[in-house]
Design an enzyme around this catalytic site. Structure first.
Site, PDB file in Angstrom:
ATOM      1  N   GLU A 306       0.813  -1.216   0.000  1.00 57.22           N
ATOM      2  CA  GLU A 306       0.000   0.000   0.000  1.00 57.22           C
ATOM      3  C   GLU A 306       0.843   1.261   0.000  1.00 57.22           C
ATOM      4  O   GLU A 306       0.397   2.314  -0.451  1.00 57.22           O
ATOM      5  CB  GLU A 306      -0.939   0.027   1.215  1.00 57.22           C
ATOM      6  N   HIS A 339       9.681 -26.352  -0.639  1.00 53.12           N
ATOM      7  CA  HIS A 339       9.069 -27.435  -1.403  1.00 53.12           C
ATOM      8  C   HIS A 339       7.966 -26.939  -2.335  1.00 53.12           C
ATOM      9  O   HIS A 339       7.203 -27.737  -2.861  1.00 53.12           O
ATOM     10  CB  HIS A 339       8.500 -28.474  -0.432  1.00 53.12           C
ATOM     11  N   LYS A 453     -13.858   2.082  -2.752  1.00 64.56           N
ATOM     12  CA  LYS A 453     -14.795   2.538  -1.730  1.00 64.56           C
ATOM     13  C   LYS A 453     -15.965   3.296  -2.365  1.00 64.56           C
ATOM     14  O   LYS A 453     -17.122   3.114  -1.971  1.00 64.56           O
ATOM     15  CB  LYS A 453     -14.067   3.422  -0.718  1.00 64.56           C
TER      16      LYS A 453
END
Length: 474
Positions: A306, A339, A453
């Site tokens: 951010e 892995h 938003k």
């Protein structure tokens, strides 16, 4: 100065045992070669640039910069501890309602410092309430939480600096209604609010209903707020030593103000990362070698992602295409990453830099089983532990990256405690602030995310239909 490990000692007590070690050996050209390595001269060549970056952060700080540092002096630990003690004694379940910076810090602290299996322990063994974080509006997640808790034994901690975070306010009002249905006017006994001191929905609602409230400084960005009431209040409810956490952060802040880059671990880390970024290392991989630091990894990824993703410089210049700024943070955990992704890291593109985080001494450790000798086909010292093996695997991974010429740094903390956690929180906060200054960006706010938003607010009363063009229905 000879390039070597950076160590932090407890200078007040004279304790010679390192609390934190910053090891940058495997970033250097004499270890991994000139293609991906940094030489001492490379750092010396940008010494004036680094001085100006420190000036941006400390000498001529913005209000947001200053808020990060002020909180260490101005946070009211007494008020936090007083309210935390009341909550700790009054409930069996403590639930944080928040998202992003309002929850990741307290989650990281809980995972790092509280015994594994804590919420499953009986009260007499825990000593405090069970701890939950609800950072989702997924109805399945909320339903699952309700099956795990009894509302009459629960206190909800509502965390939103703006006081209008869509997800958190939706959660708050939902649980508030449930509590009012069960307890009438006593619903107020089940909520604590953390928000800023400006007029906003949550702040005003809390005052109108006399809800206990702790203040988050207005200028303190959410992803930088872990050392405010946002992270400290849940920590205190859990019975953790928040004074030590602040003390650890202060000691790292003091290091960050050191002008000699070779004695300033956060600045040195930022400087080498900056050089690597300019060389095309646009991915940074954080690899903690402890399950207890998993959520710390998530906290770092939010801080980095951010803060650094920008299409505009601090002076307002618009950046286009590949000139836009960003370094993608990747969260993995050792040794499982060995892995799953290390083949890519070792033989793949030279577009990554790596940060290992290790713990020297684990709170609980277990001796390796004797028959492990048969697996390695060699004698293993009888005092070797699982913790030893975990650190051996970390060192092996570091050496593999070095052999393939990949740049990595390592941070070792003596043990996972409040002081060490305060140190590494502040280490990465400072590294981000220095990096932002070097890149010429403002590492605060998230202007592009505001679009989401606004779109949520626009769509909330609309019927959402999936576009049918260019879709495949199976």
């Amino acid at each position: 100065m000879t390039l070597c490990d950076f160590e932090m000692y407890n200078k007040e007590t004279g304790d010679s045992m390192a609390k934190l070690i910053y090891d940058f050996n495997n970033l250097l050209s004499d270890k991994i070669g000139n293609k991906n390595g940094v030489a001492e001269q490379d750092i010396n060549d940008i010494s004036e640039f680094l001085r100006k970056a420190q000036e941006t952060v400390f000498v001529n700080p913005s209000a947001e910069h200053q808020a990060v540092f002020d909180i260490l002096e101005k946070v009211d630990l007494s008020a936090i501890k007083k309210l935390a003690s009341e909550v700790r004694q009054s409930c069996e379940n403590f639930v944080v309602l928040g998202i992003g910076g309002s929850s990741l810090g307290s989650m990281a602290i809980f995972e790092a410092l509280v015994d594994n299996g804590y919420i499953y322990m009986p009260r007499e063994k825990r000593g405090g309430p069970r701890f939950f974080v609800e950072d989702s509006i997924d109805p399945e997640a909320i339903g699952g939480l309700l099956t795990a808790i009894d509302l009459k034994e629960t206190v909800f901690c509502v965390v939103s600096k703006s006081g209008k975070t869509t997800e958190t306010m939706t959660q708050f009002l939902y649980f508030r209604d449930l509590c009012e249905q069960q307890f009438g006017d006593d619903w107020v006994k089940h909520f604590v609010v953390l928000t800023d001191d400006n007029q906003n929905f949550l702040h005003d609602y809390a005052k109108e209903n006399n809800l206990p409230m702790l203040i988050i400084p207005t200028q303190l960005g959410g992803r930088y707020s872990v050392l405010s009431a946002v992270g400290l209040f849940p920590s205190a409810v859990l019975g953790l030593n928040i004074e030590n956490m602040i003390s650890g952060a202060k000691s790292m802040l003091k290091v960050g103000k050191t002008q000699n880059v070779w004695e300033n671990a956060p600045l040195l880390s930022a400087a080498i990362n900056y050089i690597n970024y300019k060389r095309g290392k646009n991915i940074t991989v954080m690899i903690p070698y402890s399950e207890t630091l998993n959520i710390f990894d998530d906290w770092f990824c939010q801080l980095w992602g951010e803060s650094i993703g920008r299409n505009k410089t601090a002076d307002g210049r618009i950046l286009e295409g590949n000139n836009r700024i960003g370094q993608t943070p990747i969260q993995v955990t050792g040794p499982s990453v060995q892995h799953s992704q290390f083949q890519l890291y070792l033989e793949g593109p030279d577009d990554k830099t790596f940060t290992f985080v290790g713990i020297k001494n684990f709170k609980k450790d277990i001796k390796l089983p004797p028959k492990i000798c048969e697996v390695f086909d060699k004698e293993i010292p009888q005092n070797k532990t699982f913790g030893d093996l975990l650190n051996i695997e970390r060192v092996a991974s570091e050496r593999a990256l070095t052999m393939f010429g990949k740049p990595s740094e390592t941070i070792i903390i003596e043990k996972a405690d409040e002081e060490s956690l305060g140190k590494i929180f502040m280490f990465f906060i400072l590294k981000m602030l220095f990096t932002g200054a070097m890149l010429g960006i403002t590492p605060f706010g998230q202007p592009a995310v505001e679009y989401i938003k606004r779109e949520v607010a626009r769509l909330v009363d609309a019927s959402i239909e999936q576009e049918t063009q260019h879709t495949i229905v199976l």
